[in-house]
Design an enzyme around this catalytic site. Structure first.
Site, PDB file in Angstrom:
ATOM      1  N   GLU A 226     -49.224  16.438  -9.417  1.00 11.79           N
ATOM      2  CA  GLU A 226     -48.186  16.808 -10.388  1.00 11.79           C
ATOM      3  C   GLU A 226     -46.845  16.417  -9.786  1.00 11.79           C
ATOM      4  O   GLU A 226     -46.296  17.145  -8.953  1.00 11.79           O
ATOM      5  CB  GLU A 226     -48.227  18.323 -10.677  1.00 11.79           C
ATOM      6  CG  GLU A 226     -49.489  18.802 -11.376  1.00 11.79           C
ATOM      7  CD  GLU A 226     -49.555  18.403 -12.852  1.00 11.79           C
ATOM      8  OE1 GLU A 226     -48.653  17.700 -13.342  1.00 11.79           O
ATOM      9  OE2 GLU A 226     -50.531  18.809 -13.503  1.00 11.79           O
ATOM     10  N   CYS A 260     -39.211  19.884 -13.005  1.00 15.05           N
ATOM     11  CA  CYS A 260     -39.767  18.541 -13.151  1.00 15.05           C
ATOM     12  C   CYS A 260     -39.604  17.992 -14.564  1.00 15.05           C
ATOM     13  O   CYS A 260     -39.541  16.780 -14.745  1.00 15.05           O
ATOM     14  CB  CYS A 260     -41.240  18.553 -12.776  1.00 15.05           C
ATOM     15  SG  CYS A 260     -42.189  19.764 -13.712  1.00 15.05           S
TER      16      CYS A 260
HETATM   17  P1  NAD Z   1     -41.176  20.806  -1.528  1.00 14.00           P
HETATM   18  O1  NAD Z   1     -40.201  20.212  -0.580  1.00 14.00           O
HETATM   19  O2  NAD Z   1     -41.340  22.275  -1.605  1.00 14.00           O
HETATM   20  O3  NAD Z   1     -42.589  20.110  -1.210  1.00 14.00           O
HETATM   21  C1  NAD Z   1     -43.754  20.384  -1.946  1.00 14.00           C
HETATM   22  C2  NAD Z   1     -44.850  20.814  -0.989  1.00 14.00           C
HETATM   23  O4  NAD Z   1     -45.152  19.750  -0.096  1.00 14.00           O
HETATM   24  C3  NAD Z   1     -44.446  22.011  -0.134  1.00 14.00           C
HETATM   25  O5  NAD Z   1     -45.484  22.971  -0.132  1.00 14.00           O
HETATM   26  C4  NAD Z   1     -44.217  21.396   1.225  1.00 14.00           C
HETATM   27  O6  NAD Z   1     -44.500  22.294   2.289  1.00 14.00           O
HETATM   28  C5  NAD Z   1     -45.202  20.247   1.226  1.00 14.00           C
HETATM   29  N1  NAD Z   1     -44.820  19.202   2.166  1.00 14.00           N
HETATM   30  C6  NAD Z   1     -43.567  18.808   2.499  1.00 14.00           C
HETATM   31  N2  NAD Z   1     -43.628  17.811   3.411  1.00 14.00           N
HETATM   32  C7  NAD Z   1     -44.933  17.581   3.652  1.00 14.00           C
HETATM   33  C8  NAD Z   1     -45.644  16.667   4.490  1.00 14.00           C
HETATM   34  N3  NAD Z   1     -45.011  15.781   5.269  1.00 14.00           N
HETATM   35  N4  NAD Z   1     -46.990  16.702   4.458  1.00 14.00           N
HETATM   36  C9  NAD Z   1     -47.635  17.564   3.671  1.00 14.00           C
HETATM   37  N5  NAD Z   1     -47.013  18.456   2.851  1.00 14.00           N
HETATM   38  C10 NAD Z   1     -45.693  18.466   2.858  1.00 14.00           C
HETATM   39  O7  NAD Z   1     -40.888  20.373  -3.008  1.00 14.00           O
HETATM   40  P2  NAD Z   1     -40.302  19.005  -3.571  1.00 14.00           P
HETATM   41  O8  NAD Z   1     -41.259  17.913  -3.302  1.00 14.00           O
HETATM   42  O9  NAD Z   1     -38.876  18.842  -3.228  1.00 14.00           O
HETATM   43  O10 NAD Z   1     -40.390  19.388  -5.145  1.00 14.00           O
HETATM   44  C11 NAD Z   1     -39.598  18.777  -6.070  1.00 14.00           C
HETATM   45  C12 NAD Z   1     -40.359  17.625  -6.715  1.00 14.00           C
HETATM   46  O11 NAD Z   1     -41.547  18.125  -7.328  1.00 14.00           O
HETATM   47  C13 NAD Z   1     -39.583  16.957  -7.820  1.00 14.00           C
HETATM   48  O12 NAD Z   1     -39.802  15.573  -7.775  1.00 14.00           O
HETATM   49  C14 NAD Z   1     -40.201  17.543  -9.082  1.00 14.00           C
HETATM   50  O13 NAD Z   1     -40.050  16.724 -10.225  1.00 14.00           O
HETATM   51  C15 NAD Z   1     -41.629  17.705  -8.665  1.00 14.00           C
HETATM   52  N6  NAD Z   1     -42.281  18.747  -9.453  1.00 14.00           N
HETATM   53  C16 NAD Z   1     -43.298  18.401 -10.287  1.00 14.00           C
HETATM   54  C17 NAD Z   1     -43.895  19.376 -11.085  1.00 14.00           C
HETATM   55  C18 NAD Z   1     -45.009  19.032 -12.037  1.00 14.00           C
HETATM   56  O14 NAD Z   1     -45.657  19.958 -12.521  1.00 14.00           O
HETATM   57  N7  NAD Z   1     -45.270  17.770 -12.314  1.00 14.00           N
HETATM   58  C19 NAD Z   1     -43.458  20.688 -10.998  1.00 14.00           C
HETATM   59  C20 NAD Z   1     -42.430  20.993 -10.117  1.00 14.00           C
HETATM   60  C21 NAD Z   1     -41.851  20.028  -9.343  1.00 14.00           C
END
Ligand code: NAD
Length: 483
Positions: A226, A260
């Site tokens: 997602e 998102c």
């Molecule tokens: P975030 O930084 O919280 O990361 C998401 C998860 O990935 C966290 O649990 C984090 O611990 C883990 N993570 C971070 N680095 C990692 C690594 N190197 N290896 C493994 N896991 C790791 O969140 P984010 O990515 O900044 O979230 C925002 C993004 O998510 C935006 O692009 C948004 O559009 C997208 N998003 C999508 C949806 C959907 O349903 N499609 C919903 C919400 C957010």
């Protein structure tokens, strides 16, 4: 039980314990404990109860992590999780029922009882982001519970108060021999990803999505990704412009644009631009009547942390567009709901997903140019279209691609029980309710071939003879292909 405020600081799960956690869950899964529907139903109801009894503590945790107003938390997170957990409990029987395939097989196969059985995949890993911390941990999780799987939830460390609270609450309401919270930063999450899972649901950005998918590929683990991206709003001249402005601004102010499916930018014909911006200005003042407007409003969220604040602020500082609403900021986390007019394709605001409270207005010549603009970029998670013209609706449907298409509103697609997910850069796989259940289930195909079928099947046996060769030949040569 009722907790009025969020718990203490976040402690991370020791990395060396992570393999044992996974091993224990797998052992439980093998006992068959999670399979009975009545047990799954009870766990789903416990999830709803956990939400209701701890609503204040949960809302408080998101206030601390994101300055998220309680009303937003109740509507979009706690209320939604409760409703969906209860609906999953109610519909479980229907979802899990073997599906007969009699209607789609050859006549001579109909008494073979062809069907699919939904079988739990096993042990599921849910990795969630910080922006909607409750629903993005618990919605994929409830798909796993409904499917009869064991699961680990890995919340985002960037919403630490909620992550600590969830680790405290989950074992008090749901069976800890089946479900565990692992709190981790990169090191712990990397350890989780080294292990074999039976399904992974990752929600977050595409860069880490690739890390997750690569790690999963080593074990051939199926993944739901997602992701996000830039979700456009197309405004057709044949629309109610005031309502379009109101619904677009609503879509942008929730969680300060950190969602998102936030409208990332607006494409509007040049001749409607001034009128649309005029409506946005009026509506902004209606939404935020106090003098400080969104910058000091208790009903408006903050940017999650200083790093993201600096990122969003830099996008705003570098724009060549005209700031027509808002524009102020207040370190370390406050950025006003801001509308930027006359933004061009190469602008800083068009480089990446904004994920903050900035709304660029991009003028285009006409609908065709808007469609071209969208199609020249990555497939978005959602495309919003405002129009009252049915032909335009069909035209946009047929000539663009996105995970979802929402006409004449923003966000309401989330309230409807339909598959949710992306395409291309916005991800793959589907979830929410039945679709989450299906992602965590193996649709096992079943046939029971009766003795009597021998008459039809006899031709397959050796040695081939003239009669069997004639039948087999007829399967290829005898087929009429329509021209
Ligand atoms: P975030 O930084 O919280 O990361 C998401 C998860 O990935 C966290 O649990 C984090 O611990 C883990 N993570 C971070 N680095 C990692 C690594 N190197 N290896 C493994 N896991 C790791 O969140 P984010 O990515 O900044 O979230 C925002 C993004 O998510 C935006 O692009 C948004 O559009 C997208 N998003 C999508 C949806 C959907 O349903 N499609 C919903 C919400 C957010």
């Amino acid at each position: 039980m009722s907790t009025g405020s969020a718990t203490g600081p976040l402690t991370f799960t020791p990395v060396e314990e992570i393999p044992n956690i996974r091993e224990n869950l797998r052992s439980t899964f093998k006992t068959g404990k999670t399979r009975p529907l009545a047990w799954r139903r009870q766990q789903l109801r416990q999830l709803a109860l956990m939400m209701q009894e701890n609503r204040d503590a949960l809302a408080d945790s998101l206030w601390r992590d994101l300055h998220k107003p309680k009303e937003e938390v109740f509507i979009a997170e706690i209320g939604a999780v409760m409703a969906r957990a209860l609906e999953s409990a109610e519909k479980l029987e229907e979802w899990a029922k073997p599906e007969s395939l009699v209607g789609q097989v050859e006549d001579w196969q109909k008494d073979w009882n062809p069907r699919t059985h939904h079988q739990p995949k096993g042990t599921v890993l849910v990795i969630a982001p910080w922006n909607y911390p409750i629903i993005l941990t618990l919605q994929p999780f409830m798909g796993a519970v409904a499917a009869g799987c064991c699961a680990v939830i890995k919340p985002s460390e960037l919403a630490p108060t909620y992550a600590a609270l969830l680790a405290d609450l989950l074992p008090k309401y749901l069976d800890p021999s089946c479900f565990q919270v692992v709190n981790a930063e990169i090191e712990g999450t990397t350890k989780l990803l080294e292990l074999q899972w039976d399904h992974i649901v990752y929600t977050g950005n595409g860069k880490i999505g690739r890390v997750v998918a690569s790690a999963a590929a080593k074990h051939l683990t199926p993944v739901t990704l997602e992701l996000g991206g830039k979700s456009p709003v197309i405004i057709d001249p044949a629309s109610d412009l005031r309502l379009a402005a109101k619904r677009t601004l609503y879509g942008k102010y929730n969680n300060a644009g950190q969602i998102c499916v936030a409208p990332d930018y607006v494409l509007i014909p040049t001749n409607k631009q001034d009128e649309f911006v005029g409506h946005l200005k009026e509506i902004y003042e209606e939404f935020f009547p106090d003098e400080g407007r969104s910058l000091s409003s208790e009903s408006f969220g903050h940017i999650v942390n200083e790093t993201h604040y600096k990122r969003v602020k830099a996008l705003l500082d570098a724009t060549n567009g005209d700031v027509v609403i808002g524009g102020r900021s207040q370190p370390p986390k406050g950025i006003e709901l801001t509308v930027i007019n006359n933004v061009q394709a190469g602008d800083s605001l068009m480089e990446e997903e904004i994920f903050g409270p900035l709304l660029p207005i991009v003028p285009v010549d006409d609908l065709e140019a808007a469609i071209q603009f969208v199609n020249d970029r990555d497939h978005p998670l959602i495309l919003y279209l405002f129009t009252q013209n049915d032909k335009v609706k069909d035209y946009v449907l047929d000539n663009t691609t996105s995970g979802g298409l929402c006409i004449n509103d923003t966000f309401q697609q989330l309230s409807v029980n339909m598959p949710f997910g992306g395409v291309g850069e916005s991800g793959y796989g589907r979830q929410v309710l039945r679709y989450g259940f299906e992602s965590c289930s193996n649709a096992r195909a079943y046939v029971d071939v009766p003795k009597e079928a021998e008459q039809m099947l006899g031709v397959r046996y050796l040695p081939y003879n003239e009669q069997s060769r004639a039948v087999i030949n007829g399967l290829v040569v005898g087929v009429k292909i329509p021209t």
